[in-house]
Scaffold this motif. Structure first.
Motif, PDB file in Angstrom:
ATOM      1  N   ALA A   9      40.910  85.082  17.088  1.00  0.00           N
ATOM      2  CA  ALA A   9      41.658  84.092  17.863  1.00  0.00           C
ATOM      3  C   ALA A   9      40.736  82.993  18.369  1.00  0.00           C
ATOM      4  O   ALA A   9      41.096  81.812  18.361  1.00  0.00           O
ATOM      5  CB  ALA A   9      42.372  84.766  19.033  1.00  0.00           C
ATOM      6  N   SER A  10      39.535  83.366  18.801  1.00  0.00           N
ATOM      7  CA  SER A  10      38.570  82.377  19.272  1.00  0.00           C
ATOM      8  C   SER A  10      38.154  81.438  18.145  1.00  0.00           C
ATOM      9  O   SER A  10      38.042  80.230  18.341  1.00  0.00           O
ATOM     10  CB  SER A  10      37.331  83.048  19.852  1.00  0.00           C
ATOM     11  N   GLN A  61      29.955  71.659  24.980  1.00  0.00           N
ATOM     12  CA  GLN A  61      30.612  72.261  26.135  1.00  0.00           C
ATOM     13  C   GLN A  61      31.888  72.990  25.729  1.00  0.00           C
ATOM     14  O   GLN A  61      32.189  74.070  26.253  1.00  0.00           O
ATOM     15  CB  GLN A  61      30.915  71.199  27.186  1.00  0.00           C
ATOM     16  N   GLU A  62      32.650  72.419  24.801  1.00  0.00           N
ATOM     17  CA  GLU A  62      33.882  73.063  24.349  1.00  0.00           C
ATOM     18  C   GLU A  62      33.570  74.365  23.612  1.00  0.00           C
ATOM     19  O   GLU A  62      34.230  75.379  23.815  1.00  0.00           O
ATOM     20  CB  GLU A  62      34.680  72.115  23.445  1.00  0.00           C
ATOM     21  N   LYS A  63      32.556  74.349  22.772  1.00  0.00           N
ATOM     22  CA  LYS A  63      32.156  75.577  22.074  1.00  0.00           C
ATOM     23  C   LYS A  63      31.698  76.637  23.068  1.00  0.00           C
ATOM     24  O   LYS A  63      32.034  77.809  22.928  1.00  0.00           O
ATOM     25  CB  LYS A  63      31.044  75.276  21.071  1.00  0.00           C
ATOM     26  N   GLU A  68      32.562  81.720  26.082  1.00  0.00           N
ATOM     27  CA  GLU A  68      32.722  82.408  27.362  1.00  0.00           C
ATOM     28  C   GLU A  68      34.104  83.039  27.483  1.00  0.00           C
ATOM     29  O   GLU A  68      34.245  84.138  28.022  1.00  0.00           O
ATOM     30  CB  GLU A  68      32.467  81.440  28.511  1.00  0.00           C
ATOM     31  N   ALA A  69      35.125  82.363  26.962  1.00  0.00           N
ATOM     32  CA  ALA A  69      36.473  82.934  26.993  1.00  0.00           C
ATOM     33  C   ALA A  69      36.534  84.198  26.134  1.00  0.00           C
ATOM     34  O   ALA A  69      37.166  85.188  26.515  1.00  0.00           O
ATOM     35  CB  ALA A  69      37.490  81.910  26.507  1.00  0.00           C
ATOM     36  N   GLY A  70      35.861  84.174  24.992  1.00  0.00           N
ATOM     37  CA  GLY A  70      35.811  85.366  24.138  1.00  0.00           C
ATOM     38  C   GLY A  70      35.081  86.515  24.807  1.00  0.00           C
ATOM     39  O   GLY A  70      35.515  87.663  24.733  1.00  0.00           O
TER      40      GLY A  70
END
Length: 90
Positions: A9-10, A61-63, A68-70
């Motif tokens: 998903a990431s 920054q987006e990557k 971090e979300a993963g």
């Protein structure tokens, strides 16, 4: 299993983010086009360089946010495995 799904998903989100042209991409393209209108060659190169640096920083920054979300999702999954789901207590 869930970890692999989270990773997939990431990656899909990263591809979606990089594959679509967002308002930021259009703003960067407009800024780059504005730089091309500058008559002085040195000032034009400096302007284009600034636009490219800002774009690469925003992309980095987006990557990082996706990574971090993963990691947060993996940590939540691990906590659910160890302590159980809060929904199970009801």
């Amino acid at each position: 299993m869930k970890r692999r799904l989270t990773l997939a998903a990431s990656l899909c989100a990263a591809l979606w983010v990089t594959g679509c042209q967002t308002w930021q991409d259009r703003a960067d393209a407009e800024a780059f086009a504005a730089c091309a209108k500058i008559a002085d060659a040195e000032a034009r190169k400096a302007c284009q360089s600034d636009v490219m640096v800002n774009y690469s920083e925003a992309e980095r920054q987006e990557k990082q946010r996706l990574i971090e979300a993963g990691k947060a999702a993996d940590e939540r999954e691990l906590l659910h495995e160890v302590y159980g789901s809060p929904k199970d207590e009801n």
